[in-house]
Design an enzyme around this catalytic site. Sequence first.
Site, PDB file in Angstrom:
ATOM      1  N   CYS A  55      -1.192  89.794 -24.318  1.00  0.00           N
ATOM      2  CA  CYS A  55      -2.298  90.321 -23.507  1.00  0.00           C
ATOM      3  C   CYS A  55      -3.626  89.667 -23.873  1.00  0.00           C
ATOM      4  CB  CYS A  55      -2.381  91.832 -23.651  1.00  0.00           C
ATOM      5  SG  CYS A  55      -2.283  92.358 -25.348  1.00  0.00           S
TER       6      CYS A  55
ATOM      7  N   GLU B 161      -3.003  88.289 -14.620  1.00  0.00           N
ATOM      8  CA  GLU B 161      -2.416  87.793 -15.861  1.00  0.00           C
ATOM      9  C   GLU B 161      -1.098  87.076 -15.544  1.00  0.00           C
ATOM     10  OE1 GLU B 161      -2.488  89.951 -20.190  1.00  0.00           O
ATOM     11  OE2 GLU B 161      -1.677  91.085 -18.522  1.00  0.00           O
TER      12      GLU B 161
END
Length: 496
Positions: A299, A396
């Site tokens: 992340c 992402e």
Amino acid sequence: MMSTNTQDIAARLSNSGIFRTQGLIGGKWTDAYDGNTIKVQNPATGDVIVNVPCMGKRETSDAISSAYNAFSSWSKLTANERSRCLRKWYDLLIANKEELGQLITLEQGKPLKEAMGEVIYGASFIEFYAEEAKRVYGDIIPAPSADRRLFVLKQPVGVVGAITPWNFPLAMITRKVGPALACGCTVVIKPSEFTPLTALAAAELSLQAGIPPGVVNVVMGNAPDIGDTLLESPKVRKITFTGSTAVGKKLMAGSAATVKKVSLELGGNAPCIVFDDADLDVAVKGSLAAKFRNSGQTCVCANRIIVQQGIYEKFANAFANAVQNLKVGDGFTESVALGPLINEAAVQKVESFVQDAVSKGAKVMLGGKRHSLGMTFYEPTVISDANSEMLVSREEVFGPVAPLMRFKTEDEAIQIANDTNAGLAAYIFTTNVQRSWRVSEALEYGLVGVNEGLISTEVAPFGGFKQSGLGREGSKYGLDEYLEIKYVCLGNMDRA
């Protein structure tokens, strides 16, 4: 048919004393009550390593009860006693680091060297919170009247539901469970169904360390059922989650009915800003580490590499050369830098992001396709001339794809970097000290790396701004998430 490699490693690990394949409820290793199982696979080969129980509402309910019952005794131990248990657990994690590292590579796919690094990193949270357990301080407040005494106590919040992802199957657990146990809380862990074996091994070592039955429980399987049971139970006072922003929002909404404390560590969209005045070697090395660790499946991975015009061509060429040298393969193979992606859905997501970028004018400098090794291996990829209309800059990618974007001025770089709902990690490369302060302060991110691509450590707070989450993990600040503050007023103190 299981390949020899998977078979040999699994056989070796099953004799190691940490290989568990059942859930843990109240100190007892338990199958699913209906006998259902799910397969745990090696992403590098597709082999089934083992079947584990597919648990649901009933098992979770029992795990919550066992944690609730254990809370009264665990929370009443002295901080020193809890500290000693955590320290023993840390020692056992380190003593078994080889086996734990192999287990992570087997079920998650990351290179063995990286997996060993995760064991050290994951264990460091248990060590740190073994020490911090003894430092949960209260306060004495000067009273407004002479006959009163006011003080503040910090007390454990209660039973904690910890829901963790597959990308760091040990560290994402220890950085929640370490502070929770240090404060006197008990836990029900739900690891990812892709990587439960590392969680079970860590739980086995917690029992060996003398952490009492019921303090640490592990259930896995039907994620919606387990999640709903944790959310609905009034006995669970806190939810801590690492994972996607979409699931985090559901957990936050679901916690409202019982008003639980919530901490969330959600998705990122990390900018990596390379200024004209950057040291080129430092920038390439740092960007490479920030982007390609765990095959881009973190992340805090650099999701957008934003490069100033004056250094763009130089950086792009040097970076692409460095990426070309990254070896892809099975995590157990010597000198491999990138393992497989976790599953087929992850590869398809990466493919769709790359197609979208190319259709909108980006150029593939390197990679851009599945690797010849097959399975879920994807070539390390560099895309030039990316812009903020592309999916790869908006969301992402969670894979080994590095999009390069251009900028002219510092203000423009900050504007591009902040133009997202995410706010977890950001990276800047510059040799100008004043600029490093200015830009760090202007970036709307919870973590900023200056001239460094790997910045996570147990001693510093980890967490995001905006839709990247709530709360912090690691550091002294990580304890606050598991504590309630109680004010006590003693009256009539002037009576003899």
